[in-house]
Motif scaffolding. Sequence first.
Motif, PDB file in Angstrom:
ATOM      1  N   ILE A  50      -1.482 -31.629  19.725  1.00  0.00           N
ATOM      2  CA  ILE A  50      -2.389 -31.262  18.640  1.00  0.00           C
ATOM      3  C   ILE A  50      -1.989 -29.911  18.046  1.00  0.00           C
ATOM      4  CG2 ILE A  50      -4.784 -30.645  18.103  1.00  0.00           C
ATOM      5  CD1 ILE A  50      -5.551 -32.752  20.324  1.00  0.00           C
ATOM      6  N   ILE A  51      -1.653 -28.960  18.895  1.00  0.00           N
ATOM      7  CA  ILE A  51      -1.235 -27.644  18.409  1.00  0.00           C
ATOM      8  C   ILE A  51       0.091 -27.764  17.660  1.00  0.00           C
ATOM      9  CG2 ILE A  51      -0.548 -25.309  19.088  1.00  0.00           C
ATOM     10  CD1 ILE A  51      -2.588 -25.739  21.472  1.00  0.00           C
ATOM     11  N   TYR A  52       1.034 -28.505  18.215  1.00  0.00           N
ATOM     12  CA  TYR A  52       2.313 -28.750  17.545  1.00  0.00           C
ATOM     13  C   TYR A  52       2.092 -29.330  16.146  1.00  0.00           C
ATOM     14  CZ  TYR A  52       6.331 -31.531  16.142  1.00  0.00           C
ATOM     15  OH  TYR A  52       7.327 -32.113  15.405  1.00  0.00           O
ATOM     16  N   ALA A  53       1.249 -30.344  16.062  1.00  0.00           N
ATOM     17  CA  ALA A  53       0.999 -30.998  14.772  1.00  0.00           C
ATOM     18  C   ALA A  53       0.443 -30.023  13.740  1.00  0.00           C
ATOM     19  CB  ALA A  53       0.041 -32.170  14.963  1.00  0.00           C
ATOM     20  N   GLY A  54      -0.326 -29.052  14.190  1.00  0.00           N
ATOM     21  CA  GLY A  54      -0.901 -28.066  13.277  1.00  0.00           C
ATOM     22  C   GLY A  54       0.046 -26.956  12.880  1.00  0.00           C
ATOM     23  N   LEU A  55       1.170 -26.823  13.592  1.00  0.00           N
ATOM     24  CA  LEU A  55       2.123 -25.747  13.300  1.00  0.00           C
ATOM     25  C   LEU A  55       3.405 -26.214  12.622  1.00  0.00           C
ATOM     26  CD1 LEU A  55       1.921 -23.694  16.635  1.00  0.00           C
ATOM     27  CD2 LEU A  55       0.869 -23.131  14.430  1.00  0.00           C
ATOM     28  N   VAL A  56       3.789 -27.452  12.805  1.00  0.00           N
ATOM     29  CA  VAL A  56       5.109 -27.921  12.359  1.00  0.00           C
ATOM     30  C   VAL A  56       5.268 -27.883  10.839  1.00  0.00           C
ATOM     31  CG1 VAL A  56       4.587 -30.402  12.287  1.00  0.00           C
ATOM     32  CG2 VAL A  56       6.906 -29.623  12.857  1.00  0.00           C
ATOM     33  N   HIS A  57       4.185 -27.863  10.083  1.00  0.00           N
ATOM     34  CA  HIS A  57       4.277 -27.836   8.619  1.00  0.00           C
ATOM     35  C   HIS A  57       5.053 -26.630   8.106  1.00  0.00           C
ATOM     36  CE1 HIS A  57       1.305 -24.622   7.825  1.00  0.00           C
ATOM     37  NE2 HIS A  57       0.831 -25.019   9.001  1.00  0.00           N
ATOM     38  N   GLU A  58       5.026 -25.523   8.826  1.00  0.00           N
ATOM     39  CA  GLU A  58       5.720 -24.328   8.346  1.00  0.00           C
ATOM     40  C   GLU A  58       7.017 -24.030   9.108  1.00  0.00           C
ATOM     41  OE1 GLU A  58       3.340 -20.792   8.661  1.00  0.00           O
ATOM     42  OE2 GLU A  58       3.486 -20.753  10.837  1.00  0.00           O
ATOM     43  N   ASP A  59       7.303 -24.800  10.148  1.00  0.00           N
ATOM     44  CA  ASP A  59       8.522 -24.585  10.933  1.00  0.00           C
ATOM     45  C   ASP A  59       9.015 -25.934  11.455  1.00  0.00           C
ATOM     46  OD1 ASP A  59      10.534 -23.884  12.693  1.00  0.00           O
ATOM     47  OD2 ASP A  59       9.354 -22.377  13.762  1.00  0.00           O
ATOM     48  N   LYS A  60       9.881 -26.567  10.671  1.00  0.00           N
ATOM     49  CA  LYS A  60      10.363 -27.921  11.005  1.00  0.00           C
ATOM     50  C   LYS A  60      11.252 -27.927  12.247  1.00  0.00           C
ATOM     51  CE  LYS A  60       8.370 -29.671   7.395  1.00  0.00           C
ATOM     52  NZ  LYS A  60       7.012 -30.033   7.484  1.00  0.00           N
ATOM     53  N   GLU A  61      11.653 -26.771  12.735  1.00  0.00           N
ATOM     54  CA  GLU A  61      12.470 -26.674  13.943  1.00  0.00           C
ATOM     55  C   GLU A  61      11.635 -26.756  15.223  1.00  0.00           C
ATOM     56  OE1 GLU A  61      15.917 -26.482  13.843  1.00  0.00           O
ATOM     57  OE2 GLU A  61      15.610 -26.816  11.700  1.00  0.00           O
ATOM     58  N   LEU A  62      10.319 -26.650  15.089  1.00  0.00           N
ATOM     59  CA  LEU A  62       9.453 -26.714  16.271  1.00  0.00           C
ATOM     60  C   LEU A  62       9.502 -28.099  16.910  1.00  0.00           C
ATOM     61  CD1 LEU A  62       6.106 -24.908  15.348  1.00  0.00           C
ATOM     62  CD2 LEU A  62       7.838 -24.178  16.978  1.00  0.00           C
ATOM     63  N   THR A  63       9.313 -28.115  18.200  1.00  0.00           N
ATOM     64  CA  THR A  63       9.127 -29.346  18.968  1.00  0.00           C
ATOM     65  C   THR A  63       7.874 -29.132  19.815  1.00  0.00           C
ATOM     66  OG1 THR A  63      10.377 -28.548  20.875  1.00  0.00           O
ATOM     67  CG2 THR A  63      11.634 -29.715  19.150  1.00  0.00           C
ATOM     68  N   PRO A  64       7.289 -30.196  20.340  1.00  0.00           N
ATOM     69  CA  PRO A  64       6.147 -29.986  21.239  1.00  0.00           C
ATOM     70  C   PRO A  64       6.511 -29.093  22.425  1.00  0.00           C
ATOM     71  CG  PRO A  64       6.223 -32.272  20.536  1.00  0.00           C
ATOM     72  CD  PRO A  64       7.498 -31.624  20.040  1.00  0.00           C
ATOM     73  N   GLU A  65       7.716 -29.257  22.948  1.00  0.00           N
ATOM     74  CA  GLU A  65       8.147 -28.437  24.087  1.00  0.00           C
ATOM     75  C   GLU A  65       8.242 -26.965  23.700  1.00  0.00           C
ATOM     76  OE1 GLU A  65       9.672 -31.287  23.073  1.00  0.00           O
ATOM     77  OE2 GLU A  65       8.989 -32.570  24.711  1.00  0.00           O
ATOM     78  N   LYS A  66       8.769 -26.679  22.507  1.00  0.00           N
ATOM     79  CA  LYS A  66       8.883 -25.296  22.033  1.00  0.00           C
ATOM     80  C   LYS A  66       7.484 -24.685  21.862  1.00  0.00           C
ATOM     81  CE  LYS A  66      10.785 -21.596  20.318  1.00  0.00           C
ATOM     82  NZ  LYS A  66      11.378 -20.596  21.193  1.00  0.00           N
TER      83      LYS A  66
END
Length: 106
Positions: A50-66
């Motif tokens: 859920i947190i990943y889904a809310g952050l990935v819009h501004e950083d496409k390099e993010l992964t759930p693990e990151k």
Amino acid sequence: MSKPYIILELDRPRRLRYGMNALVTIEELTGKPISKLDLNAVSIKDLRAIIYAGLVHEDKELTPEKVGELIDEHGDMENVAKKLGEAMTAAFGKGKGSGPEAVNRE
């Protein structure tokens, strides 16, 4: 007008936002419809998604693990959970009136 966001301090200030794509990502990663998620009784794996889904819009390099690593290294789980609640409330239109310091818009 875009969805409101909440600032979440991790390695840097990050914008936690739950628009349509984030909600779809949550459903894909958790295997549950948004209407069935109980944020008061969510697994750690689902919380990370859920947190990943809310952050990935501004950083496409993010992964759930990151995102998990960022929370471990820079976050406070109590504050992260609080900010998640604020962002979800803002996304569903109930955050209006909570003050400009809590809800931002782009």
